[in-house]
Motif scaffolding. Structure first.
Motif, PDB file in Angstrom:
ATOM      1  N   LEU A   1      52.815 144.082  36.645  1.00 40.78           N
ATOM      2  CA  LEU A   1      54.074 143.383  36.395  1.00 40.78           C
ATOM      3  C   LEU A   1      54.019 141.943  36.913  1.00 40.78           C
ATOM      4  N   ALA A   2      53.489 141.757  38.108  1.00 40.03           N
ATOM      5  CA  ALA A   2      53.393 140.413  38.683  1.00 40.03           C
ATOM      6  C   ALA A   2      52.536 139.500  37.812  1.00 40.03           C
ATOM      7  N   ILE A   3      51.455 140.041  37.257  1.00 41.78           N
ATOM      8  CA  ILE A   3      50.591 139.261  36.372  1.00 41.78           C
ATOM      9  C   ILE A   3      51.349 138.851  35.116  1.00 41.78           C
ATOM     10  N   MET A   4      52.087 139.782  34.530  1.00 41.68           N
ATOM     11  CA  MET A   4      52.829 139.488  33.305  1.00 41.68           C
ATOM     12  C   MET A   4      53.916 138.445  33.548  1.00 41.68           C
ATOM     13  N   GLU A   5      54.575 138.558  34.676  1.00 40.60           N
ATOM     14  CA  GLU A   5      55.622 137.575  34.999  1.00 40.60           C
ATOM     15  C   GLU A   5      55.017 136.206  35.287  1.00 40.60           C
ATOM     16  N   ARG A   6      53.887 136.169  35.966  1.00 41.12           N
ATOM     17  CA  ARG A   6      53.256 134.891  36.305  1.00 41.12           C
ATOM     18  C   ARG A   6      52.741 134.184  35.038  1.00 41.12           C
ATOM     19  N   THR A   7      52.166 134.939  34.120  1.00 43.08           N
ATOM     20  CA  THR A   7      51.567 134.333  32.923  1.00 43.08           C
ATOM     21  C   THR A   7      52.557 134.160  31.780  1.00 43.08           C
ATOM     22  N   GLY A   8      53.699 134.832  31.866  1.00 44.02           N
ATOM     23  CA  GLY A   8      54.663 134.770  30.778  1.00 44.02           C
ATOM     24  C   GLY A   8      54.317 135.680  29.616  1.00 44.02           C
ATOM     25  N   ALA A   9      53.372 136.598  29.807  1.00 38.22           N
ATOM     26  CA  ALA A   9      52.968 137.506  28.729  1.00 38.22           C
ATOM     27  C   ALA A   9      54.118 138.431  28.369  1.00 38.22           C
ATOM     28  N   GLU A  10      54.462 138.469  27.082  1.00 38.42           N
ATOM     29  CA  GLU A  10      55.545 139.328  26.613  1.00 38.42           C
ATOM     30  C   GLU A  10      55.095 140.786  26.513  1.00 38.42           C
ATOM     31  N   GLU A  11      53.788 140.995  26.369  1.00 41.26           N
ATOM     32  CA  GLU A  11      53.260 142.349  26.261  1.00 41.26           C
ATOM     33  C   GLU A  11      51.836 142.377  26.773  1.00 41.26           C
ATOM     34  N   VAL A  12      51.352 143.583  27.062  1.00 41.41           N
ATOM     35  CA  VAL A  12      49.947 143.777  27.428  1.00 41.41           C
ATOM     36  C   VAL A  12      49.315 144.694  26.395  1.00 41.41           C
ATOM     37  N   VAL A  13      48.127 144.297  25.920  1.00 42.59           N
ATOM     38  CA  VAL A  13      47.331 145.147  25.039  1.00 42.59           C
ATOM     39  C   VAL A  13      46.444 145.995  25.951  1.00 42.59           C
ATOM     40  N   VAL A  14      46.585 147.298  25.852  1.00 43.66           N
ATOM     41  CA  VAL A  14      45.908 148.216  26.764  1.00 43.66           C
ATOM     42  C   VAL A  14      44.569 148.649  26.169  1.00 43.66           C
ATOM     43  N   SER A  15      43.513 148.532  26.960  1.00 42.92           N
ATOM     44  CA  SER A  15      42.184 148.907  26.472  1.00 42.92           C
ATOM     45  C   SER A  15      41.586 150.022  27.320  1.00 42.92           C
ATOM     46  N   GLU A  16      41.072 151.044  26.652  1.00 42.62           N
ATOM     47  CA  GLU A  16      40.321 152.098  27.323  1.00 42.62           C
ATOM     48  C   GLU A  16      38.868 151.686  27.519  1.00 42.62           C
ATOM     49  N   HIS A  17      38.466 150.603  26.851  1.00 43.90           N
ATOM     50  CA  HIS A  17      37.095 150.109  26.970  1.00 43.90           C
ATOM     51  C   HIS A  17      37.085 148.949  27.944  1.00 43.90           C
ATOM     52  N   ASP A  18      36.203 149.016  28.907  1.00 42.60           N
ATOM     53  CA  ASP A  18      36.296 148.077  30.014  1.00 42.60           C
ATOM     54  C   ASP A  18      34.918 147.824  30.610  1.00 42.60           C
TER      55      ASP A  18
END
Length: 313
Positions: free
Chosen positions: A286-303
């Protein structure tokens, strides 16, 4: 095709991928992908050492993985160890144990190397997606550290900082040997301040505000996605490339921070090993999204695991 085996040993979990890699097409075909919660980083932030019981849990998983690798006939094996084993005074005990069991020496990689692998694993199959703008910001929220990587087709900037779901839980949410259930407002505020300081540090190297697509990796992020979708059980196919809005992440984080152990454990898609650390991991996201202004996160199982596999293919 090259049959490869990759092991990623982090602070909270150890994971194995056995896959057939085709460098010509860029395809990685899974043969076996598994994860075991071993909590290798138990107490490392406080003591500076790997606990004997944590080492034995990890070695038990390695014995299981050695059988799987042998059964599939993998041609090459690479074992990468991350945050906890970087920090520990007695990491030689860990190295010797892994070498005895798997026949390869674990590579205790730097945070920057960790970030490179994470970026490759997360973005290799996103190339050409018209609905996802570049540059990407890939964030890998682990147990002991979080990696930030910005890039288009290749890494442009990367930084690893020492905030992760296990480290933040142990540092801020544990009292008298047990996780506070639920944490106090003061504990949450102290944890949030720690995370914000780490974001300041990451931002000195990585242009966080330039990213157009936020890609989130690892168990904290995938679990948030599972909760957001109200899945009846953990479903990798449903989670991979799902999208979760910032408002939904905030809602989930607020609930996790106000919930009891029993309430979190009752979530059908929650791995038992994440029950006590998921609130901290969700707050990092959440802190990352608020800091960057990202409206959404794309979730990846590949990492990072997929990045390690590609590095030996």
């Amino acid at each position: 095709m090259t049959r490869v085996a990759a092991v990623d040993c982090g602070t909270n979990s150890i994971r194995l991928l056995v896959a057939d890699a085709d460098p010509a097409t860029g395809e990685l075909t899974d043969l076996d992908r598994r994860m075991t919660i071993v909590r290798l980083g138990q107490g490392v932030d406080r003591t500076g050492r790997l606990a004997p019981e944590a080492l034995e849990r990890t070695f038990a998983a390695c014995r299981e993985y050695a059988e799987v690798v042998k059964a599939h006939g993998a041609e090459r094996l690479r074992f990468v160890a991350t945050s906890a084993s970087r920090d520990a005074e007695n990491r030689d005990d860990f190295v010797r144990g892994v070498l005895d069991i798997l026949g390869v020496e674990p590579e205790v990689i730097s945070g920057d190397q960790e970030a490179e692998f994470s970026f490759t694993g997360a973005t290799k199959e996103l190339t050409g997606r018209a609905d996802l703008d570049k540059p990407y910001l890939v964030v890998d929220i682990g147990g002991g550290s979080t990696e930030f990587v910005v890039g288009e087709d290749h890494v442009r900037a990367a930084r690893s900082v020492d905030v992760g779901c296990v480290r933040m839980t142990e540092r801020h949410l544990v009292r008298d040997g047990a996780v506070t259930d639920p944490p106090t407002a003061e504990q949450v505020a102290a944890m949030r301040a720690d995370i914000e300081a780490a974001l300041d540090l990451a931002g000195r190297t990585v242009p966080l505000g330039e990213a157009r697509t936020l890609v989130g990796l690892a168990g904290s992020v995938t679990t948030v996605s599972a909760i957001a979708q109200e899945l009846p059980e953990y479903d990798s196919a449903a989670i991979h490339h799902s999208r979760v809005s910032r408002d939904r992440v905030r809602e989930i984080t607020d609930w996790l921070l106000a919930s009891t152990h029993a309430e979190r454990a009752a979530v059908a898609s929650m791995h038992p090993g994440r029950v006590d650390v998921i609130a901290a991991g969700s707050l990092v996201l959440l802190a990352i999204m608020e800091r960057t202004g990202a409206e959404e996160v794309v979730v990846s199982e590949h990492d990072i695991l997929d990045g390690i596999a590609w590095s030996i293919a």
